[in-house]
Design a protein around this motif. Structure first.
Motif, PDB file in Angstrom:
ATOM      1  N   PHE A  81      16.029   2.644  -8.377  1.00 27.08           N
ATOM      2  CA  PHE A  81      16.341   2.606  -6.337  1.00 27.08           C
ATOM      3  C   PHE A  81      14.927   1.768  -6.829  1.00 27.08           C
ATOM      4  O   PHE A  81      13.964   1.688  -7.611  1.00 27.08           O
ATOM      5  N   LEU A  82      15.524   0.095  -6.532  1.00 25.09           N
ATOM      6  CA  LEU A  82      14.368  -0.554  -6.745  1.00 25.09           C
ATOM      7  C   LEU A  82      13.992  -1.069  -5.146  1.00 25.09           C
ATOM      8  O   LEU A  82      15.306  -1.830  -4.074  1.00 25.09           O
ATOM      9  N   VAL A  83      12.677  -0.693  -4.634  1.00 23.98           N
ATOM     10  CA  VAL A  83      12.731  -1.430  -3.121  1.00 23.98           C
ATOM     11  C   VAL A  83      11.134  -2.463  -3.326  1.00 23.98           C
ATOM     12  O   VAL A  83      10.272  -2.098  -4.332  1.00 23.98           O
ATOM     13  N   THR A  84      11.496  -3.969  -3.312  1.00 17.35           N
ATOM     14  CA  THR A  84      10.304  -4.751  -2.986  1.00 17.35           C
ATOM     15  C   THR A  84      10.590  -4.904  -1.818  1.00 17.35           C
ATOM     16  O   THR A  84      11.174  -5.665  -1.189  1.00 17.35           O
ATOM     17  N   VAL A  85       9.245  -5.893  -1.543  1.00 16.34           N
ATOM     18  CA  VAL A  85       8.783  -6.669  -0.307  1.00 16.34           C
ATOM     19  C   VAL A  85       8.062  -7.823  -0.852  1.00 16.34           C
ATOM     20  O   VAL A  85       7.319  -8.885  -0.032  1.00 16.34           O
ATOM     21  N   GLY A  86       8.058  -8.562  -2.558  1.00 11.25           N
ATOM     22  CA  GLY A  86       7.052  -9.491  -2.558  1.00 11.25           C
ATOM     23  C   GLY A  86       5.463  -9.754  -3.175  1.00 11.25           C
ATOM     24  O   GLY A  86       5.337  -8.313  -2.593  1.00 11.25           O
ATOM     25  N   LYS A  87       5.002 -10.632  -2.355  1.00  6.35           N
ATOM     26  CA  LYS A  87       4.197 -10.970  -2.877  1.00  6.35           C
ATOM     27  C   LYS A  87       3.424 -11.189  -1.189  1.00  6.35           C
ATOM     28  O   LYS A  87       2.689 -12.102  -0.987  1.00  6.35           O
ATOM     29  N   GLU A  88       4.117 -11.327   0.047  1.00  9.96           N
ATOM     30  CA  GLU A  88       3.825 -11.438   1.096  1.00  9.96           C
ATOM     31  C   GLU A  88       2.404 -10.723   1.689  1.00  9.96           C
ATOM     32  O   GLU A  88       2.481 -10.290   1.572  1.00  9.96           O
ATOM     33  N   GLN A  89       0.981 -11.652   2.591  1.00 10.40           N
ATOM     34  CA  GLN A  89       0.422 -11.058   3.060  1.00 10.40           C
ATOM     35  C   GLN A  89       0.831 -10.031   3.987  1.00 10.40           C
ATOM     36  O   GLN A  89      -0.744  -9.696   4.784  1.00 10.40           O
ATOM     37  N   TYR A  90       1.705  -9.773   5.095  1.00  7.94           N
ATOM     38  CA  TYR A  90       2.191  -9.197   5.370  1.00  7.94           C
ATOM     39  C   TYR A  90       2.201  -7.730   4.829  1.00  7.94           C
ATOM     40  O   TYR A  90       3.444  -7.325   4.335  1.00  7.94           O
ATOM     41  N   GLN A  91       1.831  -6.029   6.177  1.00 11.37           N
ATOM     42  CA  GLN A  91       2.502  -4.668   5.564  1.00 11.37           C
ATOM     43  C   GLN A  91       4.084  -5.265   5.714  1.00 11.37           C
ATOM     44  O   GLN A  91       4.526  -5.233   6.519  1.00 11.37           O
ATOM     45  N   PHE A  92       5.058  -3.452   5.443  1.00  4.94           N
ATOM     46  CA  PHE A  92       6.244  -3.302   6.029  1.00  4.94           C
ATOM     47  C   PHE A  92       6.021  -2.190   5.600  1.00  4.94           C
ATOM     48  O   PHE A  92       7.390  -1.190   4.765  1.00  4.94           O
ATOM     49  N   ASN A  93       5.226  -1.811   6.257  1.00  6.94           N
ATOM     50  CA  ASN A  93       5.128   0.196   6.092  1.00  6.94           C
ATOM     51  C   ASN A  93       6.215   0.833   6.365  1.00  6.94           C
ATOM     52  O   ASN A  93       6.816   1.152   6.290  1.00  6.94           O
ATOM     53  N   ALA A  94       6.984  -0.282   7.867  1.00 11.09           N
ATOM     54  CA  ALA A  94       7.869   0.872   8.198  1.00 11.09           C
ATOM     55  C   ALA A  94       9.281   0.573   7.480  1.00 11.09           C
ATOM     56  O   ALA A  94       9.742   1.893   6.843  1.00 11.09           O
ATOM     57  N   LEU A  95       9.041   0.214   5.762  1.00  9.87           N
ATOM     58  CA  LEU A  95      10.676  -0.185   5.364  1.00  9.87           C
ATOM     59  C   LEU A  95       9.685   1.458   4.099  1.00  9.87           C
ATOM     60  O   LEU A  95      10.728   2.523   4.018  1.00  9.87           O
TER      61      LEU A  95
END
Length: 716
Positions: free
Chosen positions: A2-16
């Motif tokens: 499985f690959l999980v990616t949140v891109g290179k946004e400057q915002y965190q995505f701790n929930a995911l």
């Protein structure tokens, strides 16, 4: 893998990140997990984590992944379409600091209508993993019409010098899609964010800006320096930007100091309102043209140009089935998930309970059952009763029960109840996100006054200086700590009823103070024990409180209760009516007309109802009302059932808890202590619930006074 990616946004995505960790811990995910976590500050335990991945490495992982979980971005969706990889998208939410606004929620709603798999909670990912549904991705967007419009309006002859401004990432890819327009300009230059892609693909004539912008004032200043250094010298006639806050300094300098014509093209993923950068630039009168891609936004701002997205496959939009979202039960080897409905109230509670009972049948052997409440915005007392019954069934089977994705309103209701400490809620799952249609339905049930009072009470609690005013507000409006979306009875939030309660309580307490000394002397002379008797009862939504009475029984009355015949139970066994045939009726209601524990003074106090005068204090502090339902005991509500129906199958015993208990009510003025069955009490309470009005309350108060002076009343 499985690959999980949140891109290179400057915002965190701790929930995911936490969702993935939950699924790994529960063994829902049993493959290798690779996480590209970007600006997130939390990394799931059990996964291989990379902050950023080189483009070649990322594409290699995409090709080899069995499933990709990503944030809700249009560009990643188009990329995955080209790779033909199963994927599910999770929208970022401003509330949890995952983005500057909630525009990904709008994107999610739009994508979901087109059949794209959207997960709004870890439970949604569970469904997707179980059912393995691949979704039709968003069709590619043809920008030919927009390019044609720009060519007609901004020709190279009229605007010979062009400046292109965009951040890296999605804004840059959007600019690339407009090459049919800007590629025709011979004299052009770029100002862009720098990364491996922009370095490789942007032509020689360019200047690099500074990123990130979020919470980085220094980079904002640096961008202004770059803008002042180059733009006044270049003097571009036309400036095109494809969005992001990165472009603000450059567009301001171009407009105010180079007199450029500025065109700002809003993102295709803005469906409901413009972005904050577009709003700022519009308010500063920097923009000569704002191009929007949504009809809803165009209707809001008359000065915008609506350039519709030309989807060739629009005829199929909305026609794709998202079967994985329709599942109400998903099972694995030793764990089962059951998903509660949007409104867990009387109309849906019984079916939900039946589904839960089916999970707990002897043929199954689940070690854990999880109730996912990520789509439940409303729950009433019947819903609370359903959860209580589910817990009782699970414990009887030796099965662990947990709640996932519990909303603030539902969590507050559970917390208010006397049953709140019985439930296990996994807090990591509570970063779920309602769809906008569901959110609007929830908001529609809330009055402005109720929301104002609720927010005011939170402000007072959280602000140390203002906290001293909270008791005053709580005294005037006892219901302010109940979330406005919780569907309690209208009488609960009536300010007029509360005013009557305060006035009536003050009058009642003045009589109590006069009678207190002679009553106290009489009680102490006859038997040992305290003057007042306190007992824990369940109030509104089963919230526990201590009710006060003048003691009318002997000191050890509770210990002697087992020796006294319960006439309610005896009457129940002699009746054939379905509503009276409940074997647990004796637990719900106890009464004996000749109870030997009652003292002589106590009989007089009960006959005249003087024993209940201390309850005016409960009314004054807001635990009770002058008029309401009978306040049940904790043991009583523990034996409530959903199956026992009253009044044309519209109410159950749990519906009594939607109303605040009262000193008097319908059951007190219709036979008082001659009432001998629990069903009679419930029917009287529901009658009050159905017929309530301020005038009805006043009528019952008058009838109560008349009953007190009736020599034939059978109070015991």
């Amino acid at each position: 893998m499985f690959l999980v990616t949140v891109g290179k946004e400057q915002y965190q995505f701790n929930a995911l990140m936490q969702w993935i960790e939950i699924l790994i811990q529960y063994r829902i995910i049993n493959e290798d997990v690779i996480v590209q976590y970007g600006a997130s500050s939390y990394v799931p335990d059990g996964a291989r984590a990379y902050r950023y991945l080189a483009d070649a490495d990322f594409l290699s992982l995409v090709d080899n992944a069995s499933l990709i979980i990503s944030h809700c971005d249009e560009n990643i969706a188009q990329l995955l379409e080209e790779r033909d990889t199963p994927y599910v998208l999770v929208p970022r939410l401003q509330r949890f600091g995952e983005y500057a606004d909630n525009h990904q929620m709008d994107v999610a709603d739009e994508f979901e209508n087109r059949g794209i798999a959207i997960a709004r909670s870890p439970g949604d990912i569970v469904k997707f993993l179980k059912l393995q549904q691949t979704s039709e991705v968003i069709p590619k967007v043809d920008e030919a019409k927009l390019c044609e419009f720009l060519q007609q309006k901004y020709s190279q002859e009229l605007f010979p010098k062009l400046m292109l401004v965009c951040a890296a990432g999605g804004a840059f890819r959007y600019m690339q899609s407009l090459v049919d327009f800007w590629g025709k300009f011979d004299d052009r230059f770029w100002i862009a964010g720098k990364n491996s892609i922009t370095e490789q693909e942007i032509e020689a004539n360019h200047y690099w800006g500074y990123t990130p912008i979020k919470n980085n004032f220094l980079n904002v200043v640096k961008n202004f320096v770059v803008a002042f250094k180059h733009i006044p010298k270049k003097k571009p006639n036309l400036v095109i930007s494809t969005g992001s806050s990165f472009s603000i300094p450059y567009l301001i300098v171009a407009k105010w100091f180079a007199r450029s014509h500025v065109v700002y093209i809003e993102s295709k993923s803005r469906f409901q309102d413009i972005s904050l950068p577009a709003w700022i630039l519009m308010k500063l009168r920097v923009l000569d043209l704002l191009v929007v891609r949504s009809k809803a936004i165009a209707d809001l701002y008359s000065q915008t140009l609506y350039a519709p997205i030309d989807n060739k496959d629009d005829s199929t939009a909305g026609s794709l089935h998202r079967d994985y979202k329709q599942a109400s039960i998903v099972t694995f080897d030793d764990i089962a998930f059951i998903f509660s409905p949007e409104k867990l109230e009387f109309s849906t509670a019984r079916q939900f309970l039946e589904d839960f009972q089916a999970l707990c049948n002897p043929d199954e052997n689940y070690q854990k059952i999880i109730i996912d409440m990520s789509h439940t915005t409303v729950m009433d007392s019947a819903g609370l009763g359903t959860l209580t019954n589910c817990l009782r069934i699970a414990r009887a089977n030796g099965t662990d029960l947990s709640l996932w994705s519990v909303s603030d309103a539902v969590s507050a209701l559970i917390g208010l109840s006397s049953l709140g400490n019985l439930f296990v809620i996994d807090q990591r799952s509570n970063t779920f996100r309602f769809s906008n249609p569901i959110q609007r339905t929830k908001v529609a049930n809330i009055t402005r006054t109720g929301m104002l009072l609720f927010r005011l009470h939170i402000l007072l609690i959280e602000t140390p200086i203002l906290r001293i005013f909270y008791p005053i507000l709580k005294f005037l409006f006892p219901w302010i700590d109940i979330d406005p979306s919780v569907p309690v009875h209208p009488s609960v939030r009536s300010p007029i009823k509360r005013l009557i309660d305060i006035i009536g309580a003050l009058i009642g307490l003045s009589f109590t103070s006069i009678l207190f000394i002679p009553i106290a002397i009489a009680i102490m002379m006859e038997s040992k024990g305290g003057i007042l008797f306190g007992q824990v009862r369940c109030g509104l939504l089963s919230k526990p409180f201590r009710i006060w009475k003048f003691r009318s029984m002997v000191k050890n009355a509770e210990q002697l209760k087992a020796r006294v015949e319960n006439q309610v139970e005896a009457n129940t066994q002699s009746k054939d009516s379905p509503s009276n045939s409940d074997d647990s009726a004796g637990d719900k209601f106890f009464k004996n007309a000749n109870d030997p524990r009652v003292t002589k003074v106590g009989k007089f106090l009960r006959k005249t109802s003087l024993d209940e005068f201390p309850q005016f204090w409960n009314v004054l502090i807001g635990d009770m009302s002058l008029v309401g339902t009978r306040p049940p005991t904790y043991n009583e509500i523990n034996s409530y059932e959903l199956q026992v129906e009253y009044h044309d199958e519209r109410y159950t015993e749990w519906n009594r808890l939607d109303v605040k208990p009262g000193i008097t009510g319908v059951w007190q003025v219709n036979g008082r202590s001659s009432v001998r069955t629990f069903a009679e009490v419930v029917n009287y309470d529901i009658e009050y619930r159905k017929n309530w009005s301020i005038w009805y309350d006043l009528k019952l108060i008058v009838q109560t006074v008349l009953v007190l002076f009736d020599k034939k009343n059978k109070a015991v």
